[in-house]
Design a protein around this motif. Structure first.
Motif, mmCIF file in Angstrom:
data_model
loop_
_atom_site.group_PDB
_atom_site.id
_atom_site.type_symbol
_atom_site.label_atom_id
_atom_site.label_comp_id
_atom_site.label_asym_id
_atom_site.label_seq_id
_atom_site.Cartn_x
_atom_site.Cartn_y
_atom_site.Cartn_z
ATOM 1 N N PHE A 1 -145.888 -88.348 0.398
ATOM 2 C CA PHE A 1 -146.057 -89.540 -0.426
ATOM 3 C C PHE A 1 -145.314 -90.693 0.234
ATOM 4 N N ASP A 2 -146.073 -91.647 0.776
ATOM 5 C CA ASP A 2 -145.489 -92.785 1.474
ATOM 6 C C ASP A 2 -146.213 -94.069 1.071
ATOM 7 N N LYS A 3 -145.951 -95.153 1.795
ATOM 8 C CA LYS A 3 -146.545 -96.440 1.436
ATOM 9 C C LYS A 3 -148.067 -96.433 1.575
ATOM 10 N N ASP A 4 -148.580 -95.648 2.532
ATOM 11 C CA ASP A 4 -150.036 -95.545 2.673
ATOM 12 C C ASP A 4 -150.650 -94.874 1.452
ATOM 13 N N THR A 5 -149.958 -93.849 0.945
ATOM 14 C CA THR A 5 -150.444 -93.157 -0.256
ATOM 15 C C THR A 5 -150.423 -94.096 -1.456
ATOM 16 N N VAL A 6 -149.341 -94.850 -1.575
ATOM 17 C CA VAL A 6 -149.196 -95.785 -2.702
ATOM 18 C C VAL A 6 -150.330 -96.807 -2.715
ATOM 19 N N SER A 7 -150.720 -97.274 -1.531
ATOM 20 C CA SER A 7 -151.714 -98.343 -1.454
ATOM 21 C C SER A 7 -153.158 -97.840 -1.487
ATOM 22 N N SER B 1 -142.504 -85.661 -2.505
ATOM 23 C CA SER B 1 -141.484 -86.398 -3.262
ATOM 24 C C SER B 1 -142.143 -86.990 -4.500
ATOM 25 N N HIS B 2 -141.333 -87.284 -5.515
ATOM 26 C CA HIS B 2 -141.898 -87.757 -6.776
ATOM 27 C C HIS B 2 -142.458 -89.166 -6.593
ATOM 28 N N PRO B 3 -143.724 -89.403 -6.985
ATOM 29 C CA PRO B 3 -144.329 -90.733 -6.810
ATOM 30 C C PRO B 3 -143.507 -91.869 -7.389
ATOM 31 N N ARG B 4 -142.835 -91.641 -8.514
ATOM 32 C CA ARG B 4 -142.074 -92.732 -9.130
ATOM 33 C C ARG B 4 -140.921 -93.199 -8.242
ATOM 34 N N SER B 5 -140.418 -92.297 -7.390
ATOM 35 C CA SER B 5 -139.288 -92.667 -6.534
ATOM 36 C C SER B 5 -139.668 -93.772 -5.564
ATOM 37 N N LEU B 6 -140.938 -93.853 -5.213
ATOM 38 C CA LEU B 6 -141.399 -94.905 -4.310
ATOM 39 C C LEU B 6 -142.060 -96.049 -5.072
ATOM 40 N N VAL B 7 -142.865 -95.705 -6.064
ATOM 41 C CA VAL B 7 -143.589 -96.729 -6.815
ATOM 42 C C VAL B 7 -142.633 -97.588 -7.634
ATOM 43 N N PHE C 1 -153.523 -91.752 -10.840
ATOM 44 C CA PHE C 1 -153.526 -91.685 -9.393
ATOM 45 C C PHE C 1 -154.113 -92.963 -8.806
ATOM 46 N N GLY C 2 -153.880 -93.136 -7.498
ATOM 47 C CA GLY C 2 -154.386 -94.320 -6.819
ATOM 48 C C GLY C 2 -153.468 -95.519 -6.979
ATOM 49 N N PHE C 3 -153.770 -96.579 -6.273
ATOM 50 C CA PHE C 3 -152.948 -97.787 -6.280
ATOM 51 C C PHE C 3 -152.753 -98.308 -7.707
ATOM 52 N N GLY C 4 -151.466 -98.549 -8.044
ATOM 53 C CA GLY C 4 -151.158 -99.044 -9.380
ATOM 54 C C GLY C 4 -151.411 -98.035 -10.478
ATOM 55 N N ALA C 5 -151.559 -96.729 -10.098
ATOM 56 C CA ALA C 5 -151.877 -95.673 -11.068
ATOM 57 C C ALA C 5 -153.115 -96.033 -11.889
ATOM 58 N N GLU C 6 -154.075 -96.669 -11.208
ATOM 59 C CA GLU C 6 -155.275 -97.144 -11.900
ATOM 60 C C GLU C 6 -156.207 -96.006 -12.286
ATOM 61 N N GLY C 7 -156.214 -94.945 -11.474
ATOM 62 C CA GLY C 7 -157.127 -93.838 -11.731
ATOM 63 C C GLY C 7 -156.741 -93.034 -12.966
ATOM 64 N N SER C 8 -157.726 -92.688 -13.779
ATOM 65 C CA SER C 8 -157.510 -91.919 -15.005
ATOM 66 C C SER C 8 -158.371 -90.659 -14.978
#
Length: 307
Positions: free
Chosen positions: A83-89, A45-51, A116-123
């Motif tokens: 893509f779930d809450k564990d993935t988001v965190s 599922s699209h990450p934005r749908s959960l984030v 990628f990663g929590f808060g889309a911190e990864g670049s």
């Protein structure tokens, strides 16, 4: 125990456009050079749908995404992560470790704007630095443009919403596609000398602008046929409001109920119209069929193939 050592393309890959193609091609090249298994890791599922807690209309269903990757690039190793809450965190660093430990990543390929990663911190830079630190390869693919415009799923969605299928296909690098199992319809097409197959867009998939499109229809026996597809609610003959993709396959009479069919869209030839009666509709269907024959007779579809 890890069974495969992989070179992996990372991304959501909605639409599989020409920017994504650069990643796929690089993965194949690295696989040829290193004997790593060319692979794609994406999400169900699209990450934005959960984030962001908002619906992102998709260009393709997950099944069509996987089908395009296999058909256009010959990459069979496709992994859908849930893509779930564990993935988001999950932290960006832990995400890379997860790819190495669980999926045998030995080389990663991502786009310049991959987050990628929590808060889309990864670049991209952080991905490259981390890969260097742990001793695996990494490629960050630069921006890909057409007509001076960056190829993006967001831009292609806007083109589909307006029915500009030809331009959308240039940015996709292949015809826009819909795959579904043929459903029972109203059977009115038989009385119009234009029997049709009825298909629907999967939940969450963007429905292109209502109208009539020149299409090609690929059957599960491998055969290819010219088609005319109406996307819309069939206002002349139906008041239910149900959106369908209703395709008349030219010079074809077989019953396809229950068969899986792939429809590729090339050009929108007119908007959906409510006619005064079925005789007017019948005349227009024949004109649409002539337009489809002319399109494929006079124009080799001008799509920048990316395979």
């Amino acid at each position: 125990m890890i069974q495969k050592k992989r070179v992996i393309a990372l991304g959501y890959f909605d639409g599989i456009h020409i920017g994504h193609a650069a990643l796929m091609k690089r993965v194949i090249e690295i696989g040829d050079d290193t004997k790593l298994v060319p692979s794609v890791i994406t999400f169900d599922s699209h990450p934005r749908s959960l984030v962001d807690d908002r619906v992102v209309p998709l260009i393709n269903s997950p099944e069509d995404r996987a089908g395009l990757i296999r058909r256009v690039f010959g990459i069979d190793d496709i992994i859908f992560l849930h893509f779930d809450k564990d993935t988001v965190s999950m932290s960006w660093s832990k995400f890379i470790d997860h790819l190495v430990e669980e999926f045998g990543a030995r080389h990663l390929v991502a786009g310049f704007d991959f987050k990628f990663g929590f808060g889309a911190e990864g670049s991209g830079k952080m991905l490259s630095d981390k890969c260097s630190e742990i001793g695996i390869g990494c490629d960050i693919i630069s921006n890909v443009q057409f007509d001076g415009i960056s190829s993006s799923s967001t831009y292609i969605r806007e083109l589909l919403k307006t029915g500009d299928m030809e331009r959308a296909n240039h940015f996709l690098g292949h015809p826009h596609v819909l795959t579904d199992v043929v459903r029972y319809g109203y059977k009115l097409g038989r009385t119009l000398d234009a029997p049709t197959i009825n298909m629907r867009f999967a939940s969450g998939v963007l429905i292109p602008s209502f109208g009539v499109y020149v299409t090609k229809v690929y059957l599960d026996d491998g055969s290819e046929n010219i088609g005319v597809t109406n996307i819309g609610v069939r206002p002349t003959v139906d008041d239910s409001g149900q959106v369908t993709a209703e395709t008349h396959i030219l010079d074809f009479q077989r019953n396809l109920y229950g068969h899986q069919v792939r429809v590729e869209f090339y050009k929108r030839i007119r908007p959906e119209t409510k006619f005064n009666n079925v005789n007017e509709l019948k005349a227009q269907i024949h004109a649409d069929c002539d337009a489809a024959r002319e399109y494929f007779s006079n124009n080799a579809p001008d799509v920048a193939k990316m395979g």
